[in-house]
Design a protein around this motif. Structure first.
Motif, mmCIF file in Angstrom:
data_model
loop_
_atom_site.group_PDB
_atom_site.id
_atom_site.type_symbol
_atom_site.label_atom_id
_atom_site.label_comp_id
_atom_site.label_asym_id
_atom_site.label_seq_id
_atom_site.Cartn_x
_atom_site.Cartn_y
_atom_site.Cartn_z
ATOM 1 N N UNK A 204 0.824 -1.208 0.000
ATOM 2 C CA UNK A 204 0.000 0.000 0.000
ATOM 3 C C UNK A 204 0.860 1.261 0.000
ATOM 4 N N UNK A 205 2.005 1.181 0.682
ATOM 5 C CA UNK A 205 2.914 2.335 0.760
ATOM 6 C C UNK A 205 3.784 2.461 -0.485
ATOM 7 N N UNK A 206 3.713 1.479 -1.374
ATOM 8 C CA UNK A 206 4.512 1.523 -2.593
ATOM 9 C C UNK A 206 5.949 1.087 -2.401
ATOM 10 N N UNK A 207 6.272 0.557 -1.227
ATOM 11 C CA UNK A 207 7.640 0.117 -0.951
ATOM 12 C C UNK A 207 7.903 -1.225 -1.639
ATOM 13 N N UNK A 208 6.900 -2.080 -1.640
ATOM 14 C CA UNK A 208 6.922 -3.309 -2.434
ATOM 15 C C UNK A 208 5.862 -3.169 -3.517
ATOM 16 N N UNK A 209 6.227 -3.466 -4.749
ATOM 17 C CA UNK A 209 5.254 -3.338 -5.824
ATOM 18 C C UNK A 209 5.607 -4.266 -6.980
ATOM 19 N N UNK A 210 4.652 -4.439 -7.852
ATOM 20 C CA UNK A 210 4.866 -5.256 -9.043
ATOM 21 C C UNK A 210 5.487 -4.392 -10.132
ATOM 22 N N UNK A 211 6.374 -4.993 -10.907
ATOM 23 C CA UNK A 211 7.002 -4.272 -12.009
ATOM 24 C C UNK A 211 5.964 -3.844 -13.042
ATOM 25 N N UNK A 212 5.949 -2.545 -13.321
ATOM 26 C CA UNK A 212 5.047 -1.993 -14.340
ATOM 27 C C UNK A 212 5.730 -0.797 -14.985
ATOM 28 N N UNK A 213 5.732 -0.739 -16.282
ATOM 29 C CA UNK A 213 6.295 0.407 -16.985
ATOM 30 C C UNK A 213 7.810 0.473 -16.884
ATOM 31 N N UNK A 214 8.338 1.648 -17.185
ATOM 32 C CA UNK A 214 9.783 1.854 -17.237
ATOM 33 C C UNK A 214 10.363 2.040 -15.841
ATOM 34 N N UNK A 215 11.510 1.426 -15.615
ATOM 35 C CA UNK A 215 12.211 1.562 -14.347
ATOM 36 C C UNK A 215 13.066 2.829 -14.365
ATOM 37 N N UNK A 216 12.784 3.808 -13.477
ATOM 38 C CA UNK A 216 13.545 5.080 -13.516
ATOM 39 C C UNK A 216 14.918 5.003 -12.861
ATOM 40 N N UNK A 217 15.167 3.973 -12.044
ATOM 41 C CA UNK A 217 16.387 3.977 -11.222
ATOM 42 C C UNK A 217 17.677 3.989 -12.044
ATOM 43 N N UNK A 218 17.828 3.170 -13.099
ATOM 44 C CA UNK A 218 19.092 3.214 -13.855
ATOM 45 C C UNK A 218 19.431 4.612 -14.372
ATOM 46 N N UNK A 219 18.421 5.356 -14.849
ATOM 47 C CA UNK A 219 18.652 6.714 -15.317
ATOM 48 C C UNK A 219 19.037 7.643 -14.186
ATOM 49 N N UNK A 220 18.357 7.502 -13.042
ATOM 50 C CA UNK A 220 18.677 8.332 -11.882
ATOM 51 C C UNK A 220 20.073 8.018 -11.359
ATOM 52 N N UNK A 221 20.407 6.742 -11.349
ATOM 53 C CA UNK A 221 21.718 6.313 -10.849
ATOM 54 C C UNK A 221 22.838 6.956 -11.653
ATOM 55 N N UNK A 222 22.656 7.037 -12.969
ATOM 56 C CA UNK A 222 23.677 7.614 -13.841
ATOM 57 C C UNK A 222 23.682 9.137 -13.756
ATOM 58 N N UNK A 223 22.488 9.750 -13.831
ATOM 59 C CA UNK A 223 22.401 11.210 -13.871
ATOM 60 C C UNK A 223 22.856 11.859 -12.561
ATOM 61 N N UNK A 224 22.569 11.212 -11.427
ATOM 62 C CA UNK A 224 22.904 11.790 -10.128
ATOM 63 C C UNK A 224 24.156 11.179 -9.500
ATOM 64 N N UNK A 225 24.815 10.291 -10.238
ATOM 65 C CA UNK A 225 26.015 9.622 -9.721
ATOM 66 C C UNK A 225 25.748 9.008 -8.348
ATOM 67 N N UNK A 226 24.737 8.160 -8.311
ATOM 68 C CA UNK A 226 24.375 7.539 -7.041
ATOM 69 C C UNK A 226 25.369 6.455 -6.625
ATOM 70 N N UNK A 227 26.042 5.861 -7.584
ATOM 71 C CA UNK A 227 27.052 4.845 -7.281
ATOM 72 C C UNK A 227 28.432 5.387 -7.633
ATOM 73 N N UNK A 228 29.322 5.372 -6.669
ATOM 74 C CA UNK A 228 30.681 5.889 -6.857
ATOM 75 C C UNK A 228 31.665 4.776 -6.518
ATOM 76 N N UNK A 229 32.423 4.357 -7.482
ATOM 77 C CA UNK A 229 33.390 3.290 -7.270
ATOM 78 C C UNK A 229 34.712 3.853 -6.743
ATOM 79 N N UNK A 230 35.473 2.964 -6.100
ATOM 80 C CA UNK A 230 36.803 3.317 -5.579
ATOM 81 C C UNK A 230 36.740 4.520 -4.647
ATOM 82 N N UNK A 231 35.747 4.514 -3.775
ATOM 83 C CA UNK A 231 35.610 5.607 -2.822
ATOM 84 C C UNK A 231 36.677 5.476 -1.729
ATOM 85 N N UNK A 232 37.305 6.574 -1.364
ATOM 86 C CA UNK A 232 38.293 6.588 -0.284
ATOM 87 C C UNK A 232 37.546 6.847 1.022
#
Length: 356
Positions: A204-232
């Motif tokens: 009900x809270x949308x935390x668990x849901x069924x896959x529907x439509x386009x997944x926005x996370x890959x685009x957000x991950x790239x555009x906002x640099x959510x994953x940073x490798x080799x972090x010191x």
């Protein structure tokens, strides 16, 4: 959360700035004799200078920070043997109460750090962290789901199971219907009907849901640099150090807001984030020159200690810039609560016994 403060909250919980450890804490008195270990509540706030220095550190570097603090305190004590002048002795005696307090706090945080190390050095802990990172990076999806199923089979803490499922759902734009139904069935059979009520509330809270439509996370991950490798982690230059490579999206948005053009420069990204977007521009009431540029940050629903650490780090980064405005910048965080994954689940948990 992989900061010192965040791990304390994740493992045992911090309530209103107070940590009530389930283990005995050794204290040292001013005569260098260790007092008998005993259980005691520990205040975690800026009055504790040792805590102030390590609270925002990634835990991997806390040991070296505490060791450096111990050497500093010991060096300050050793200075008393070199004092000759009355003024020098007087100055040392003025500093003595603070040194004694620092030494006491240091002993407490060494004990806490040792207890955390027992948890973080457990292979099961490292395996869970590895699965979380694989989910973030979109790697080995089958292996991640198999691990969650294994946790259910072992009847591990349901919070651990649901947090991993929620993370997978958020990163993958939901779960496949077949996968979602499978885990609903497995969780109900293992943890009972109360768990089914919690699953319903998560959906009900949308935390668990069924896959529907386009997944926005890959685009957000790239555009906002959510994953940073080799972090010191010991000498970080990016907010992603608080999660050992993952930058909280909330703090990335704050970072974007402080750049020229603000959020208008990332309008397309904002519209890709789930949930409504509201922009309210208040009329100018006239600037009051206080010497400090204050930015109020409101986290509705709650904020984690790791996010707060990331905000502090970002604040220091911006203050270190040469511009006059950045040099006097101060973030003030306002929130409805301090949360972690388990407390978030607790807000959605229904107590079946209360219904009888």
């Amino acid at each position: 959360q992989l900061t010192y403060e965040g791990l304390i909250d994740e493992i045992w919980g911090i309530k209103s700035g107070i940590f009530d450890p389930p283990f005995a804490v050794k204290k040292e008195d001013s005569t260098k004799k260790a007092a008998a270990p005993k259980k005691q509540k520990v205040g975690l706030n800026s009055n504790d200078t040792v805590y102030t220095e390590v609270r925002d550190q990634n835990f991997s570097s806390v040991g070296s920070k505490l060791n450096a603090k111990a050497l500093t305190i010991e060096g300050a004590y050793e200075q008393r043997h070199k004092l000759k002048e009355i003024t020098e002795i007087r100055d040392f005696m003025r500093k003595l109460p603070e040194l004694q307090q620092d030494k006491e706090h240091l002993a407490i945080h060494i004990e806490i750090a040792q207890q955390i190390t027992k948890r973080t050095s457990d292979p099961a802990f490292m395996q869970a962290i590895g699965v979380e990172q694989n989910i973030y990076y979109g790697e080995d999806e089958k292996g991640c789901l198999d691990y969650i199923e294994e946790c259910i089979d072992k009847q591990e803490d349901i919070n651990k199971v649901l947090r991993l499922l929620a993370l997978s759902s958020a990163v993958n734009g939901g779960l496949k219907l077949k996968t979602l139904e499978f885990f609903r069935r497995e969780i109900m059979q293992t943890y009972g009907f109360e768990a089914l009520l919690l699953l319903d509330n998560l959906e009900k809270a949308g935390i668990l849901k069924r896959q529907e439509g386009k997944n926005p996370f890959p685009g957000l991950k790239k555009a906002l640099r959510l994953m940073v490798q080799d972090i010191d982690e010991a000498n970080p230059n990016d907010i992603a150090y608080v999660y050992s490579g993952y930058a909280p999206i909330t703090v990335r948005l704050i970072e974007a807001a402080m750049k020229p053009g603000g959020w208008r420069s990332i309008d397309a990204i904002l519209h890709a984030i789930p949930g409504p977007l509201v922009e309210e521009i208040q009329p100018d009431a006239g600037e009051v020159n206080t010497g400090t540029k204050v930015v109020m940050l409101f986290f509705i629903g709650g904020v984690t200690f790791a996010e707060i650490s990331a905000v502090r780090f970002l604040n220091e980064q911006l203050r270190s810039q040469n511009s006059e405005d950045a040099g006097r910048l101060q973030f003030i965080i306002c929130t409805t609560s301090i949360i972690n994954g388990s407390r978030l689940l607790d807000t959605l948990r229904e107590r079946v016994g209360a219904l009888q």
